[in-house]
Design a protein around this motif. Structure first.
Motif, PDB file in Angstrom:
ATOM      1  N   SER A  35       7.535  86.085  46.585  1.00  0.00           N
ATOM      2  CA  SER A  35       8.762  86.092  45.797  1.00  0.00           C
ATOM      3  C   SER A  35       8.726  87.205  44.780  1.00  0.00           C
ATOM      4  O   SER A  35       7.666  87.727  44.423  1.00  0.00           O
ATOM      5  CB  SER A  35       8.943  84.755  45.076  1.00  0.00           C
ATOM      6  OG  SER A  35       7.897  84.562  44.133  1.00  0.00           O
ATOM      7  N   ASN A  36       9.901  87.559  44.254  1.00  0.00           N
ATOM      8  CA  ASN A  36      10.046  88.585  43.230  1.00  0.00           C
ATOM      9  C   ASN A  36      10.454  87.975  41.897  1.00  0.00           C
ATOM     10  O   ASN A  36      11.269  88.536  41.150  1.00  0.00           O
ATOM     11  CB  ASN A  36      11.076  89.630  43.658  1.00  0.00           C
ATOM     12  CG  ASN A  36      10.629  90.421  44.873  1.00  0.00           C
ATOM     13  OD1 ASN A  36       9.449  90.769  44.983  1.00  0.00           O
ATOM     14  ND2 ASN A  36      11.554  90.705  45.778  1.00  0.00           N
ATOM     15  N   GLY A  64      13.607  78.159  38.518  1.00  0.00           N
ATOM     16  CA  GLY A  64      12.217  78.563  38.704  1.00  0.00           C
ATOM     17  C   GLY A  64      11.310  77.364  38.792  1.00  0.00           C
ATOM     18  O   GLY A  64      11.767  76.212  38.846  1.00  0.00           O
ATOM     19  N   VAL A  65       9.996  77.632  38.780  1.00  0.00           N
ATOM     20  CA  VAL A  65       8.989  76.581  38.873  1.00  0.00           C
ATOM     21  C   VAL A  65       7.844  76.900  37.927  1.00  0.00           C
ATOM     22  O   VAL A  65       7.663  78.048  37.490  1.00  0.00           O
ATOM     23  CB  VAL A  65       8.441  76.438  40.308  1.00  0.00           C
ATOM     24  CG1 VAL A  65       9.519  75.951  41.251  1.00  0.00           C
ATOM     25  CG2 VAL A  65       7.831  77.766  40.781  1.00  0.00           C
ATOM     26  N   GLY A  84       7.564  80.922  36.822  1.00  0.00           N
ATOM     27  CA  GLY A  84       8.250  81.961  37.572  1.00  0.00           C
ATOM     28  C   GLY A  84       9.759  81.711  37.514  1.00  0.00           C
ATOM     29  O   GLY A  84      10.229  80.649  37.925  1.00  0.00           O
ATOM     30  N   ILE A  85      10.511  82.706  37.030  1.00  0.00           N
ATOM     31  CA  ILE A  85      11.960  82.585  36.863  1.00  0.00           C
ATOM     32  C   ILE A  85      12.632  83.604  37.776  1.00  0.00           C
ATOM     33  O   ILE A  85      12.175  84.757  37.898  1.00  0.00           O
ATOM     34  CB  ILE A  85      12.380  82.832  35.402  1.00  0.00           C
ATOM     35  CG1 ILE A  85      11.694  81.825  34.465  1.00  0.00           C
ATOM     36  CG2 ILE A  85      13.893  82.730  35.238  1.00  0.00           C
ATOM     37  CD1 ILE A  85      12.072  80.395  34.719  1.00  0.00           C
ATOM     38  N   ARG A 122      11.870  89.681  27.583  1.00  0.00           N
ATOM     39  CA  ARG A 122      11.299  90.492  28.663  1.00  0.00           C
ATOM     40  C   ARG A 122      10.286  89.649  29.443  1.00  0.00           C
ATOM     41  O   ARG A 122       9.714  88.705  28.904  1.00  0.00           O
ATOM     42  CB  ARG A 122      10.597  91.720  28.093  1.00  0.00           C
ATOM     43  CG  ARG A 122      11.556  92.682  27.378  1.00  0.00           C
ATOM     44  CD  ARG A 122      10.771  93.854  26.812  1.00  0.00           C
ATOM     45  NE  ARG A 122      11.664  94.790  26.123  1.00  0.00           N
ATOM     46  CZ  ARG A 122      11.220  95.889  25.498  1.00  0.00           C
ATOM     47  NH1 ARG A 122       9.900  96.160  25.473  1.00  0.00           N
ATOM     48  NH2 ARG A 122      12.082  96.680  24.899  1.00  0.00           N
ATOM     49  N   PRO A 123      10.073  89.972  30.716  1.00  0.00           N
ATOM     50  CA  PRO A 123       9.042  89.257  31.467  1.00  0.00           C
ATOM     51  C   PRO A 123       7.702  89.335  30.754  1.00  0.00           C
ATOM     52  O   PRO A 123       7.306  90.394  30.247  1.00  0.00           O
ATOM     53  CB  PRO A 123       9.001  90.004  32.806  1.00  0.00           C
ATOM     54  CG  PRO A 123      10.381  90.563  32.942  1.00  0.00           C
ATOM     55  CD  PRO A 123      10.804  90.945  31.554  1.00  0.00           C
TER      56      PRO A 123
END
Length: 300
Positions: A35-36, A64-65, A84-85, A122-123
């Protein structure tokens, strides 16, 4: 070589099985290997019930999870959850996260997005998190109050049972039913009476107005009468009646003597009897008193 061909095939099948099992387990957990997703972190002081692969929701939609956790043994940052979003999701600065559990024990993370800013995280940034009370905690908080109410409920149920088993209750209900029926009948009769009265009210008002008009006319006539003159005339009439009565009671005059002298009454009564005897004798023997002759009267 032929001896190893069978072992190689078995090894390849085992590797493929492991790979399929790995991807299958991640798929069942909701994780995607290729996944991205953007990676963010959520800091918690307590992650009771939260585990890897738990879903993350924003406004009721899964975005997400939870991937894994890192515990800070120094105690400064607590527990960091790596999440993860979806890359299409932008998280505003000032947003928070909370762990929510339902009655069935299902746990998820809800993102409370800050709508008062246009700046985005931001990530790799950290989102502050907390544990929501949830339905289970609220029910647990209600348990002491419910336990305190149980004796009262038990007493109420006992009293209600005693009341329901009372043999007088059916008779009371029957009496209430009869009273209700009587009230209904009375109400209907009152409605009929009111309807009758409403239909008669205009006539009664007209009659009352007529009586009032007559009373006003009589009052006006009485007001026009000379009361003093009328009273003088009445007094004169009463004086005349009194004088007549006095004369009747006195011995003056024939009528007074007749009413007050018994001998005069007796003489008059005797004369009347003699006159009556004469008339009777005249009727019975007319020839004694009347004589007719065609040739004239003869001397006796």
């Amino acid at each position: 070589m032929k001896n190893y061909a069978k072992e190689i095939k078995i090894a390849l099948v085992a590797v493929v099985g492991i790979i399929v099992l790995f991807f299958g387990m991640n798929f069942l957990k909701g994780l995607t290997i290729f996944s991205n997703d953007n990676t963010y972190y959520i800091s918690f002081k307590d992650i009771t019930g939260l585990s890897g692969s738990n879903p993350i929701y924003a406004n009721g939609f899964k975005i997400g999870v939870v991937k894994d956790f890192t515990y800070d043994y120094s105690g400064k940052n607590g527990i960091m959850a790596r999440i993860g979003i979806d890359k299409r999701m932008s998280i505003p600065q000032g947003s928070t996260a909370e762990i929510v559990s339902d009655v069935l024990g299902n746990v998820q993370v809800n993102l409370k997005l800050n709508r008062n800013t246009t700046q985005m995280l931001r990530p790799g940034d950290v989102i502050p998190g907390d544990v929501s009370a949830g339905m289970v905690s609220k029910v647990a908080q209600m348990v002491p109050a419910i336990e305190a109410m149980l004796p009262k409920l038990d007493s109420i149920l006992i009293n209600l049972n005693v009341l329901l088993t009372n043999p007088d209750i059916p008779q009371s209900l029957h009496n209430v039913r009869n009273i209700t029926g009587n009230l209904t009948t009375t109400t209907q009769q009152l409605n009929v009476l009111m309807s009758s009265l409403n239909s008669q009210v205009p006539g009664l008002i007209r009659k009352a107005n007529g009586v009032l008009n007559n009373t006003n006319t009589l009052t006006a006539n009485l007001a026009a009468v000379d009361i003093n003159e009328t009273m003088n005339q009445v007094n004169q009439t009463l004086a005349g009646i009194q004088a007549l009565t006095d004369r009747l009671n006195s011995n003056d005059g024939s009528l007074g003597l007749l009413m007050n002298d018994p001998s005069l009454y007796n003489n008059l009564n005797s004369v009347m009897r003699n006159a009556d005897s004469l008339v009777v004798n005249l009727r019975q023997h007319p020839k004694r008193y009347i004589h007719f002759s065609l040739f004239g009267r003869k001397d006796k």
